[in-house]
Design an enzyme around this catalytic site. Structure first.
Site, mmCIF file in Angstrom:
data_model
loop_
_atom_site.group_PDB
_atom_site.id
_atom_site.type_symbol
_atom_site.label_atom_id
_atom_site.label_comp_id
_atom_site.label_asym_id
_atom_site.label_seq_id
_atom_site.Cartn_x
_atom_site.Cartn_y
_atom_site.Cartn_z
ATOM 1 N N LYS A 13 0.832 -1.218 0.000
ATOM 2 C CA LYS A 13 0.000 0.000 0.000
ATOM 3 C C LYS A 13 0.862 1.264 0.000
ATOM 4 O O LYS A 13 0.625 2.185 -0.767
ATOM 5 C CB LYS A 13 -0.914 0.041 1.254
ATOM 6 N N ARG A 88 -9.448 0.534 9.158
ATOM 7 C CA ARG A 88 -8.988 -0.817 9.445
ATOM 8 C C ARG A 88 -10.011 -1.620 10.230
ATOM 9 O O ARG A 88 -9.752 -2.782 10.571
ATOM 10 C CB ARG A 88 -7.696 -0.745 10.259
ATOM 11 N N ARG A 127 11.622 -7.027 4.996
ATOM 12 C CA ARG A 127 11.433 -5.581 4.871
ATOM 13 C C ARG A 127 12.298 -4.858 5.910
ATOM 14 O O ARG A 127 12.408 -5.287 7.042
ATOM 15 C CB ARG A 127 9.955 -5.242 5.094
ATOM 16 N N ARG A 160 11.475 -3.265 11.505
ATOM 17 C CA ARG A 160 10.493 -2.704 12.426
ATOM 18 C C ARG A 160 10.103 -3.775 13.438
ATOM 19 O O ARG A 160 10.017 -4.954 13.084
ATOM 20 C CB ARG A 160 9.239 -2.294 11.635
ATOM 21 N N ARG A 171 -0.621 -9.661 13.106
ATOM 22 C CA ARG A 171 -1.182 -8.579 12.276
ATOM 23 C C ARG A 171 -2.030 -9.154 11.140
ATOM 24 O O ARG A 171 -3.062 -8.599 10.777
ATOM 25 C CB ARG A 171 -0.052 -7.715 11.696
HETATM 26 P P1 AMP Z 1 0.983 0.387 8.959
HETATM 27 O O1 AMP Z 1 2.266 1.079 8.720
HETATM 28 O O2 AMP Z 1 -0.163 0.965 8.185
HETATM 29 O O3 AMP Z 1 1.065 -1.109 8.827
HETATM 30 O O4 AMP Z 1 0.583 0.690 10.493
HETATM 31 C C1 AMP Z 1 1.439 0.285 11.551
HETATM 32 C C2 AMP Z 1 0.656 0.153 12.830
HETATM 33 O O5 AMP Z 1 0.040 1.416 13.180
HETATM 34 C C3 AMP Z 1 -0.512 -0.831 12.791
HETATM 35 O O6 AMP Z 1 -0.110 -2.174 12.978
HETATM 36 C C4 AMP Z 1 -1.372 -0.315 13.949
HETATM 37 O O7 AMP Z 1 -0.813 -0.644 15.211
HETATM 38 C C5 AMP Z 1 -1.229 1.199 13.783
HETATM 39 N N1 AMP Z 1 -2.274 1.724 12.869
HETATM 40 C C6 AMP Z 1 -2.083 2.331 11.659
HETATM 41 N N2 AMP Z 1 -3.255 2.667 11.106
HETATM 42 C C7 AMP Z 1 -4.210 2.274 11.980
HETATM 43 C C8 AMP Z 1 -5.638 2.310 11.974
HETATM 44 N N3 AMP Z 1 -6.323 2.821 10.941
HETATM 45 N N4 AMP Z 1 -6.289 1.806 13.054
HETATM 46 C C9 AMP Z 1 -5.628 1.291 14.094
HETATM 47 N N5 AMP Z 1 -4.301 1.204 14.162
HETATM 48 C C10 AMP Z 1 -3.582 1.676 13.107
#
Ligand code: AMP
Length: 216
Positions: A13, A88, A127, A160, A171
């Protein structure tokens, strides 16, 4: 043009959103990036969300809804934007509809990047993020795993915490159980474009662009 880019963690994404943001000259709003930046700067939001993010759990819907609304209010979205990482949960999907209504934002295009769990596990395990410039790379695509291909810093490519094997599994479970139902919720509300996320990066971008063209 308003775009929501949707898919499992590691579906690509962020990579695709960056390209689309450049191509259409619209801001890229990544909730994950905003949260990570807040953690780095140790803001109130960052300190509240740090543990949740590192364990792979979701930050609360209320907090995320407020964050997205505030972010949209503070950017120039006349030409549109690309939203990456939100919604989400079905609750967040409802919150987003009401944000769009209150800010008078037109219907978005919803892009689904389809992947399968095995590809995700292998992608996320290799990654790395550069601790200096923030660039995200996959070790299988770069020449030297010790050098950031963007800023050329040495030994700054780090995994990360939420890309550790057990957290990746967690996840993915959350995605399949809690996030995927968002697709059903929007099915009859938004134009949905579905693209294979396991193709090479350039092919995915090309497919997204031609699907967008067809849908306009
Ligand atoms: P990402 O980089 O989009 O995978 O986001 C990393 C982490 O941020 C996720 O695993 C969640 O812990 C938190 N996060 C990001 N976006 C959201 C969302 N829309 N709702 C809840 N937690 C989020």
């Amino acid at each position: 043009m308003q775009i929501i880019i949707f898919g499992a963690p590691g579906a690509g994404k962020g990579t695709q959103a960056k390209f689309l943001s450049q191509i259409f000259n619209i801001p890229h709003i990544s909730t994950g990036d905003i949260l990570r930046d807040s953690v780095k700067r140790a803001t109130v939001l960052g300190n509240t969300a740090k543990e949740t993010i590192e364990s792979g759990e979701l930050v609360s819907d209320d907090l995320m809804g407020a964050l997205v609304k505030e972010t949209l209010q503070n950017i120039d979205y006349v030409k549109g934007f690309i939203l990456d990482g939100f919604p989400r949960t079905v609750n967040q999907a409802e919150i987003l509809l009401s944000i769009f209504q209150s800010l008078k934002i037109d219907q978005p295009i919803f892009i689904l990047l389809e992947t399968d769990d095995d590809v995700i596990v292998s992608r996320l395990s290799s990654r790395r993020a550069c601790s200096n410039c923030g660039t995200i790379v996959n070790l299988s695509n770069i020449k030297d795993s010790n050098v950031c291909p963007n800023c050329e810093s040495i030994n700054t490519l780090v995994k990360r915490k939420d890309d550790e094997a057990d957290v990746i599994k967690h996840r993915l479970n959350i995605y399949n159980k809690t996030t995927l139902p968002v697709l059903n919720y929007y099915q009859d509300k938004f134009k949905i474009i579905s693209v294979k996320g396991t193709d090479p990066i350039e092919v995915i971008t090309k497919n997204i662009l031609s699907e967008i063209e067809v849908s306009r």
